[in-house]
Design a protein around this motif. Structure first.
Motif, PDB file in Angstrom:
ATOM      1  N   LYS A 218       4.164   0.717  -9.127  1.00 46.11           N
ATOM      2  CA  LYS A 218       3.778   0.759 -10.476  1.00 46.11           C
ATOM      3  C   LYS A 218       5.100   0.197 -11.342  1.00 46.11           C
TER       4      LYS A 218
ATOM      5  N   ARG B 225       9.532  13.016 -14.018  1.00 44.89           N
ATOM      6  CA  ARG B 225       8.518  13.658 -13.145  1.00 44.89           C
ATOM      7  C   ARG B 225       9.165  13.516 -11.798  1.00 44.89           C
TER       8      ARG B 225
ATOM      9  N   LEU C 284       0.444  12.356  -3.000  1.00 44.33           N
ATOM     10  CA  LEU C 284      -0.364  13.101  -4.345  1.00 44.33           C
ATOM     11  C   LEU C 284      -1.623  12.481  -4.483  1.00 44.33           C
TER      12      LEU C 284
ATOM     13  N   ASN D 215       9.906  16.694  -9.237  1.00 44.44           N
ATOM     14  CA  ASN D 215       9.551  16.549  -7.586  1.00 44.44           C
ATOM     15  C   ASN D 215      10.840  16.696  -6.906  1.00 44.44           C
TER      16      ASN D 215
ATOM     17  N   ASP E   1      10.719   2.057  -1.557  1.00 50.79           N
ATOM     18  CA  ASP E   1       9.807   1.405  -1.007  1.00 50.79           C
ATOM     19  C   ASP E   1       8.904   0.450  -2.026  1.00 50.79           C
TER      20      ASP E   1
ATOM     21  N   SER F 254      -2.608   9.204  -4.604  1.00 54.43           N
ATOM     22  CA  SER F 254      -2.360   8.606  -5.687  1.00 54.43           C
ATOM     23  C   SER F 254      -2.425   9.100  -7.271  1.00 54.43           C
TER      24      SER F 254
ATOM     25  N   TYR G 111      -4.792   4.309  -9.292  1.00 56.60           N
ATOM     26  CA  TYR G 111      -4.369   5.543 -10.068  1.00 56.60           C
ATOM     27  C   TYR G 111      -5.589   6.085 -10.882  1.00 56.60           C
TER      28      TYR G 111
ATOM     29  N   SER H 291       2.872   0.408   8.105  1.00 57.33           N
ATOM     30  CA  SER H 291       2.208   1.199   7.100  1.00 57.33           C
ATOM     31  C   SER H 291       0.638   0.835   7.278  1.00 57.33           C
TER      32      SER H 291
ATOM     33  N   GLY I 138       4.931   7.955  -5.739  1.00 59.94           N
ATOM     34  CA  GLY I 138       4.967   6.698  -6.504  1.00 59.94           C
ATOM     35  C   GLY I 138       5.026   7.408  -8.109  1.00 59.94           C
ATOM     36  N   SER I 139       5.792   6.798  -8.783  1.00 61.71           N
ATOM     37  CA  SER I 139       5.903   7.143 -10.416  1.00 61.71           C
ATOM     38  C   SER I 139       6.631   5.974 -11.229  1.00 61.71           C
TER      39      SER I 139
HETATM   40  N1  LIG Z   1      -0.599   0.362   2.444  1.00 61.84           N
HETATM   41  C1  LIG Z   1       0.678   0.741   2.025  1.00 61.84           C
HETATM   42  O1  LIG Z   1       1.442   0.283   2.516  1.00 61.84           O
HETATM   43  C2  LIG Z   1       0.761   1.821   0.744  1.00 61.84           C
HETATM   44  C3  LIG Z   1      -0.463   2.153   0.305  1.00 61.84           C
HETATM   45  C4  LIG Z   1      -0.133   3.305  -0.681  1.00 61.84           C
HETATM   46  C5  LIG Z   1       1.085   3.487  -1.095  1.00 61.84           C
HETATM   47  N2  LIG Z   1       2.135   3.027  -0.477  1.00 61.84           N
HETATM   48  C6  LIG Z   1       3.661   3.484  -0.784  1.00 61.84           C
HETATM   49  O2  LIG Z   1       3.528   4.754  -1.144  1.00 61.84           O
HETATM   50  C7  LIG Z   1       3.940   5.178  -2.479  1.00 61.84           C
HETATM   51  C8  LIG Z   1       3.181   6.363  -2.871  1.00 61.84           C
HETATM   52  O3  LIG Z   1       1.759   6.100  -3.061  1.00 61.84           O
HETATM   53  P1  LIG Z   1       0.955   6.071  -4.470  1.00 61.84           P
HETATM   54  O4  LIG Z   1       1.829   5.534  -5.326  1.00 61.84           O
HETATM   55  O5  LIG Z   1      -0.327   5.340  -4.271  1.00 61.84           O
HETATM   56  O6  LIG Z   1       0.674   7.725  -4.773  1.00 61.84           O
HETATM   57  P2  LIG Z   1       1.068   8.959  -4.689  1.00 61.84           P
HETATM   58  O7  LIG Z   1       2.644   8.929  -4.618  1.00 61.84           O
HETATM   59  O8  LIG Z   1       0.544   9.892  -4.112  1.00 61.84           O
HETATM   60  O9  LIG Z   1       0.825   9.353  -6.404  1.00 61.84           O
HETATM   61  C9  LIG Z   1       1.580   8.452  -7.446  1.00 61.84           C
HETATM   62  C10 LIG Z   1       0.811   9.034  -8.864  1.00 61.84           C
HETATM   63  O10 LIG Z   1       1.262  10.642  -8.980  1.00 61.84           O
HETATM   64  C11 LIG Z   1       1.665  10.577 -10.259  1.00 61.84           C
HETATM   65  N3  LIG Z   1       2.647  11.758 -10.017  1.00 61.84           N
HETATM   66  C12 LIG Z   1       3.952  11.780  -9.504  1.00 61.84           C
HETATM   67  N4  LIG Z   1       4.518  12.793  -9.469  1.00 61.84           N
HETATM   68  C13 LIG Z   1       3.506  13.925 -10.075  1.00 61.84           C
HETATM   69  C14 LIG Z   1       3.520  15.198 -10.351  1.00 61.84           C
HETATM   70  N5  LIG Z   1       4.673  15.964  -9.954  1.00 61.84           N
HETATM   71  N6  LIG Z   1       2.257  15.644 -11.087  1.00 61.84           N
HETATM   72  C15 LIG Z   1       1.479  14.847 -11.224  1.00 61.84           C
HETATM   73  N7  LIG Z   1       1.504  13.632 -10.923  1.00 61.84           N
HETATM   74  C16 LIG Z   1       2.553  12.891 -10.545  1.00 61.84           C
HETATM   75  C17 LIG Z   1       2.395   9.240 -10.699  1.00 61.84           C
HETATM   76  O11 LIG Z   1       2.260   9.285 -12.163  1.00 61.84           O
HETATM   77  P3  LIG Z   1       3.554   8.928 -13.153  1.00 61.84           P
HETATM   78  O12 LIG Z   1       3.863   7.380 -12.989  1.00 61.84           O
HETATM   79  O13 LIG Z   1       3.015   9.183 -14.399  1.00 61.84           O
HETATM   80  O14 LIG Z   1       4.765  10.004 -12.728  1.00 61.84           O
HETATM   81  C18 LIG Z   1       1.431   8.334  -9.792  1.00 61.84           C
HETATM   82  O15 LIG Z   1       0.387   8.039 -10.645  1.00 61.84           O
HETATM   83  C19 LIG Z   1       3.459   3.821  -3.203  1.00 61.84           C
HETATM   84  O16 LIG Z   1       4.157   3.595  -4.576  1.00 61.84           O
HETATM   85  C20 LIG Z   1       3.932   2.915  -2.157  1.00 61.84           C
HETATM   86  O17 LIG Z   1       5.298   2.416  -2.100  1.00 61.84           O
HETATM   87  C21 LIG Z   1       2.025   2.063   0.513  1.00 61.84           C
END
Ligand SMILES: NC(=O)c1ccc[n+]([C@@H]2O[C@H](COP(=O)([O-])OP(=O)(O)OC[C@H]3O[C@@H](n4cnc5c(N)ncnc54)[C@H](OP(=O)(O)O)[C@@H]3O)[C@@H](O)[C@H]2O)c1
Length: 260
Positions: free
Chosen positions: A22, A240, A209, A244, A59, A211, A31, A161, A234-235
């Protein structure tokens, strides 16, 4: 903040890692709500605030748009404080993803990542799979290239990954680190994550979470600590992420399975 050894990599990271999609990309992401990218100044402030929380695992990826270059600026004087993870295989150009899993493309990608991040080495370099986890590992020269890049000192650890447990299973043979999707409604990788931890690989959980779609973020985050060395969340909100951190520090957090 709890800190853990990342398998046998020699790296130690905060149990709560920060995922930076993000920070640099808001097109074609999963998201729940659309969002504006932070300004350059806001991005820098966010990065520094995350460090001040004690987060030491960041990351990123070339596929995350402005993420690497923004991190490079913000970390100019604090690079040594963090374990930096980036990836090869996916690029984000002209508003969409492009995939190239050849070794030659990986070499170009790593050099560009190092330039953007303002560093001479990554700590973790992962294959950014598009879902063809097994094909990438069996049919391309990417693994051999990652091993060479590591031998040259441009990264301390290499890994996958991926998207499938079968792909993660193949990576047990060569990877130092696995980044696996895990959340309470996607337990497909639990068995291979346990195998990886028991054989000394570092294990990172992503999408904990769902996403942002998780119904109960607190319990998802707590339970992830039983399956991985660190959860990469991700955030864009240091507030927040502070909450966490608090969830992970609360006494009823799930016990971890291993301490390696
Ligand atoms: N293919 C790959 O290699 C791959 C794929 C996916 C992910 N990733 C890595 O993993 C990371 C995490 O995955 P992700 O970003 O898809 O999803 P995630 O961590 O499951 O979720 C992130 C979302 O949750 C929200 N959030 C954070 N803390 C929260 C809480 N306590 N309560 C409610 N909502 C909360 C965030 O919003 P706010 O911004 O509003 O806090 C954001 O929109 C990525 O950023 C990336 O670095 C890698």
């Amino acid at each position: 903040m709890e800190y853990r050894s990342l398998g046998r990599t020699g790296l130690t990271t905060s149990a709560l890692g920060w995922g930076t999609v993000k920070l640099g990309r808001n097109i074609d992401v999963k998201y729940p709500a659309s969002f504006d990218l932070p300004s350059d100044q806001e991005a820098c402030d966010i990065v520094l605030a995350m460090l001040d929380l004690g987060i030491t695992l960041i990351d990123t990826a070339p596929a995350y748009g402005l993420s690497e270059s923004r991190l490079g600026i913000a970390l100019a004087n604090r690079r040594q404080e963090v374990v930096l993870s980036s990836k090869v295989g996916e690029q984000f150009q002209d508003g969409r993803s492009h995939f190239d899993f050849t070794g030659a493309a990986a070499r170009r990608s790593v050099e560009a990542s190092l330039r953007r991040l303002g560093t001479d080495h990554l700590d973790i370099l992962l294959i950014h799979s598009d879902g063809r986890d097994e094909w990438i590992q069996r049919e391309t020269d990417l693994i051999e290239t990652l091993k060479s890049i590591k031998a040259e000192g441009k990264t301390r650890a290499i890994g996958l990954s991926g998207k499938t447990p079968e792909g993660a299973g193949l990576a047990l043979a060569w990877a130092d680190v696995l980044m696996c999707p895990w959340h309470p409604l996607d337990r497909s990788h639990e068995s291979v994550m346990a195998s990886a931890r028991s054989t000394g690989l570092g294990v990172l959980a992503k999408k904990v979470l769902a996403s942002g779609h998780a119904a109960d973020p607190q319990s998802a985050l707590k339970e992830s600590m039983s399956h991985a060395d660190a959860a990469v969340i991700g955030s864009l909100s240091p507030t927040r992420m502070h909450a966490n951190c608090g969830v992970l520090e609360s006494p009823e957090s799930e016990p971890r399975l291993g301490d390696h």
